[in-house]
Write a protein that holds these residues in place. Structure first.
Motif, short mmCIF file in Angstrom:
data_model
loop_
_atom_site.label_atom_id
_atom_site.label_comp_id
_atom_site.label_asym_id
_atom_site.label_seq_id
_atom_site.Cartn_x
_atom_site.Cartn_y
_atom_site.Cartn_z
N TYR A 1 34.31 -31.64 5.85
CA TYR A 1 33.95 -32.81 5.45
C TYR A 1 34.58 -33.71 6.87
N ARG A 2 33.99 -34.37 7.47
CA ARG A 2 34.40 -35.42 8.60
C ARG A 2 34.12 -36.91 8.19
N ALA B 1 27.38 -46.24 18.67
CA ALA B 1 27.04 -45.17 17.84
C ALA B 1 27.77 -44.84 16.56
N SER B 2 27.16 -44.33 15.70
CA SER B 2 27.79 -43.68 14.25
C SER B 2 27.38 -42.30 13.98
N ILE B 3 28.44 -41.67 13.93
CA ILE B 3 28.17 -40.34 13.94
C ILE B 3 28.94 -39.60 12.53
N SER B 4 28.17 -38.87 11.75
CA SER B 4 28.82 -38.18 10.71
C SER B 4 28.27 -36.76 10.61
N SER B 5 29.19 -36.09 10.16
CA SER B 5 28.65 -34.28 10.31
C SER B 5 29.52 -33.78 9.23
N ASP B 6 28.97 -32.58 8.28
CA ASP B 6 29.78 -31.83 7.76
C ASP B 6 29.34 -30.39 7.80
N SER B 7 30.06 -29.42 7.66
CA SER B 7 29.87 -27.94 8.03
C SER B 7 30.17 -27.08 6.88
N TYR C 1 17.87 -52.11 20.44
CA TYR C 1 16.85 -51.14 19.81
C TYR C 1 17.83 -50.05 19.10
N ARG C 2 17.32 -49.62 18.00
CA ARG C 2 18.22 -48.70 17.16
C ARG C 2 17.39 -47.45 16.87
N GLU C 3 17.98 -46.15 16.66
CA GLU C 3 17.43 -44.98 16.42
C GLU C 3 18.14 -44.19 15.67
N ASN C 4 17.66 -43.54 14.64
CA ASN C 4 18.38 -42.55 13.75
C ASN C 4 17.97 -41.32 13.83
N TRP C 5 18.82 -40.31 14.11
CA TRP C 5 18.56 -39.14 14.00
C TRP C 5 19.35 -37.97 13.18
N ASP C 6 18.89 -37.21 12.48
CA ASP C 6 19.54 -36.04 11.71
C ASP C 6 19.08 -34.66 11.89
#
Length: 201
Positions: free
Chosen positions: A81-82, A99-105, A144-149
């Motif tokens: 978890y990050r 930018a806001s970044i979240s990740s878990d592996s 302008y805002r974009e979201n990706w997952d």
């Protein structure tokens, strides 16, 4: 006299490093680790430009693993978890972004312990798995805002050092490079440094 004590201490540490102890226990183990992640964003469409690599902010991470050790080899399943990383950066002279970044592996990792029955042992590692990567991206000028997952295939390679406290308990310190593949126009990679304990039953 100070030189004598320094020489004696160095000799003692070296003797501990190269002298064997009781054979390390084989079997199932649990591990807990923590450290920090340094994200990079690589633009594959223009890999030669100055903006091809954007160094994003660092964040902390925590992981737990269940594995099995046999002689020189270990294999484990790990969840990492990050914490979210928020950043502001420029992409060229006229563009600024938040930018806001979240990740878990979820990873399957393999290790080779080069000196498993010694007090100090280096190791090398590699892993394959899946990363859930989420990015929120906003143009600071236009709003302008974009979201990706994405759920991305991930691979890693690294190295580290184990300090064996007894037959069952080790302290592990290491580094690994992780490639989390592409999301939209870029590829996410990270450098991770960690420390933690590993207990073999």
């Amino acid at each position: 006299m100070n030189k004598f004590y320094a020489t004696a201490a160095s000799a003692l540490v070296l003797a501990m490093a190269v002298s064997g102890a009781a054979e390390a226990r084989d079997g199932f183990y649990v591990a807990a680790r923590g450290g920090y992640t340094d994200y990079n964003l690589n633009d594959k469409d223009d890999a030669s430009s100055d903006e091809a690599r954007i160094e994003l902010s660092s964040t902390s991470h925590f992981s737990g693993a269940l594995g099995y050790k046999y002689k020189y080899f270990r294999i484990e399943g790990e969840y990492t978890y990050r914490k979210d990383a928020d950043d502001h950066y420029k992409d060229g002279p006229y563009s600024e972004y938040d930018a806001s970044i979240s990740s878990d592996s979820f990873m399957v990792n393999a290790y080779i312990d080069l000196m498993p029955n010694y007090w100090i042992s280096p190791y090398i590692s590699g892993g394959l798995g899946l990363t859930r990567l989420e990015v929120e991206h906003e143009d600071s000028i236009s709003g302008y805002r974009e979201n990706w997952d994405e759920d991305n295939f991930t691979w890693s390679m690294g190295a580290g050092l184990s300090l064996r406290l007894n037959r069952c308990l080790n302290l592990d310190f290491g580094y690994r490079y992780m490639d989390m593949e592409e999301i939209t126009y870029g590829e996410f990679t990270s450098h991770e440094w960690y420390g933690g304990f590993r207990y073999t039953f």
